[in-house]
Design a protein around this motif. Structure first.
Motif, PDB file in Angstrom:
ATOM      1  N   ASP A  12     -68.130  38.522  41.025  1.00  0.00           N
ATOM      2  CA  ASP A  12     -68.227  39.226  42.306  1.00  0.00           C
ATOM      3  C   ASP A  12     -69.411  40.195  42.293  1.00  0.00           C
ATOM      4  O   ASP A  12     -70.139  40.304  43.291  1.00  0.00           O
ATOM      5  CB  ASP A  12     -66.927  39.967  42.616  1.00  0.00           C
ATOM      6  N   ASN A  13     -69.618  40.892  41.188  1.00  0.00           N
ATOM      7  CA  ASN A  13     -70.765  41.796  41.072  1.00  0.00           C
ATOM      8  C   ASN A  13     -72.080  41.029  41.080  1.00  0.00           C
ATOM      9  O   ASN A  13     -73.053  41.450  41.712  1.00  0.00           O
ATOM     10  CB  ASN A  13     -70.656  42.642  39.802  1.00  0.00           C
ATOM     11  N   LYS A  16     -73.012  40.036  44.502  1.00  0.00           N
ATOM     12  CA  LYS A  16     -73.612  41.149  45.251  1.00  0.00           C
ATOM     13  C   LYS A  16     -75.100  41.246  44.940  1.00  0.00           C
ATOM     14  O   LYS A  16     -75.917  41.482  45.829  1.00  0.00           O
ATOM     15  CB  LYS A  16     -72.912  42.465  44.923  1.00  0.00           C
ATOM     16  N   GLN A  19     -76.939  38.693  46.922  1.00  0.00           N
ATOM     17  CA  GLN A  19     -77.171  39.112  48.307  1.00  0.00           C
ATOM     18  C   GLN A  19     -78.363  40.067  48.378  1.00  0.00           C
ATOM     19  O   GLN A  19     -79.165  39.990  49.306  1.00  0.00           O
ATOM     20  CB  GLN A  19     -75.930  39.787  48.873  1.00  0.00           C
ATOM     21  N   ASN A  23     -81.747  39.355  50.449  1.00  0.00           N
ATOM     22  CA  ASN A  23     -82.213  40.311  51.455  1.00  0.00           C
ATOM     23  C   ASN A  23     -83.626  40.800  51.142  1.00  0.00           C
ATOM     24  O   ASN A  23     -84.453  40.955  52.050  1.00  0.00           O
ATOM     25  CB  ASN A  23     -81.251  41.489  51.576  1.00  0.00           C
ATOM     26  N   LYS A 178     -75.267  49.436  42.495  1.00  0.00           N
ATOM     27  CA  LYS A 178     -74.885  50.319  43.604  1.00  0.00           C
ATOM     28  C   LYS A 178     -76.125  50.805  44.352  1.00  0.00           C
ATOM     29  O   LYS A 178     -76.157  50.819  45.588  1.00  0.00           O
ATOM     30  CB  LYS A 178     -74.071  51.500  43.087  1.00  0.00           C
ATOM     31  N   THR A 181     -77.586  47.689  46.289  1.00  0.00           N
ATOM     32  CA  THR A 181     -76.775  47.249  47.429  1.00  0.00           C
ATOM     33  C   THR A 181     -76.883  48.249  48.579  1.00  0.00           C
ATOM     34  O   THR A 181     -76.913  47.847  49.745  1.00  0.00           O
ATOM     35  CB  THR A 181     -75.291  47.044  47.042  1.00  0.00           C
ATOM     36  N   GLY A 182     -76.983  49.530  48.263  1.00  0.00           N
ATOM     37  CA  GLY A 182     -77.174  50.534  49.296  1.00  0.00           C
ATOM     38  C   GLY A 182     -78.501  50.373  50.002  1.00  0.00           C
ATOM     39  O   GLY A 182     -78.593  50.451  51.233  1.00  0.00           O
ATOM     40  N   GLY A 185     -78.550  46.862  52.080  1.00  0.00           N
ATOM     41  CA  GLY A 185     -77.506  46.607  53.069  1.00  0.00           C
ATOM     42  C   GLY A 185     -76.442  45.620  52.649  1.00  0.00           C
ATOM     43  O   GLY A 185     -75.988  44.812  53.466  1.00  0.00           O
ATOM     44  N   VAL A 186     -76.036  45.686  51.391  1.00  0.00           N
ATOM     45  CA  VAL A 186     -74.992  44.780  50.890  1.00  0.00           C
ATOM     46  C   VAL A 186     -73.732  45.596  50.610  1.00  0.00           C
ATOM     47  O   VAL A 186     -73.802  46.641  49.974  1.00  0.00           O
ATOM     48  CB  VAL A 186     -75.457  44.059  49.598  1.00  0.00           C
ATOM     49  N   GLU A 187     -72.619  45.111  51.103  1.00  0.00           N
ATOM     50  CA  GLU A 187     -71.351  45.821  50.863  1.00  0.00           C
ATOM     51  C   GLU A 187     -70.588  45.232  49.712  1.00  0.00           C
ATOM     52  O   GLU A 187     -70.636  44.096  49.407  1.00  0.00           O
ATOM     53  CB  GLU A 187     -70.488  45.769  52.118  1.00  0.00           C
TER      54      GLU A 187
END
Length: 187
Positions: A12-13, A16, A19, A23, A178, A181-182, A185-187
């Protein structure tokens, strides 16, 4: 099974990060200049979390047991499937790194293309790879390996994880994730 649950959570990480990579590539396509420092952080995460940390547990523990105990099917799944894809992922990351160096020396569109190619190749590969592991490889291991081997895998993965925690691997890498992703724009 502890080790499989942990590896799925790590996937899952990694997804992210994928993504973030996608992006960042889209920003280049949309005309923005590449932020090479961010791509270097992505490479760091890919090498230290996805590869050394996550693939380390797979290759040294779970996949080794599958190869040693599940006959030709286990060997084919791991050696001719998962390990080949791990190596291909490393190649994409190396290509991305090379393109970053070239872009810094000569910031032309061709080197942007190389960055996008390496990064997007990694992203596409990892999405498919993670799907195979979550949906096929891990369930096959849980179903086919003996209870004793599965318990041994869990124990060795616990030790691997504890040693990495003592070295701050997860904390540092997840901090980078973290931040990225910030920013992307990835949650």
């Amino acid at each position: 099974m502890y080790s499989v649950e942990l590896m799925v959570a790590e996937h899952d990480n990694i997804l992210k990060l994928i993504q973030v990579v996608e992006n960042a590539c889209c920003k280049i396509i949309d005309g923005e200049e590449p932020v090479t420092e961010d791509f270097e952080k992505m490479i760091y995460f890919a090498r230290n979390y996805a590869d050394k940390h996550h693939h380390g547990k797979e290759e040294q523990v779970l996949f080794a047991e599958m190869t040693n105990n599940l006959g030709k099917i286990g060997t084919n799944l791991i050696q001719h499937g998962m390990l080949v894809e791990h190596d291909l992922g490393r190649l994409h990351i190396s290509d991305l790194e090379d393109s970053i160096k070239l872009y810094r020396e000569n910031p032309v569109t061709l080197h942007k293309l190389g960055m996008i190619g390496g990064a997007s190749g990694y992203a596409v590969l990892l999405k498919r790879h993670i799907g195979k592991e979550n949906e096929v490889i891990y369930p096959y291991a849980e179903k086919s390996l003996s209870k004793e081997i599965l318990e041994s895998v869990d124990e060795r993965v616990r030790v691997f994880e504890e040693e990495a925690t003592e070295q701050g691997v997860q904390e540092h890498c997840l901090g980078i994730l973290k931040e990225l992703t910030g920013k992307y724009g990835v949650e």
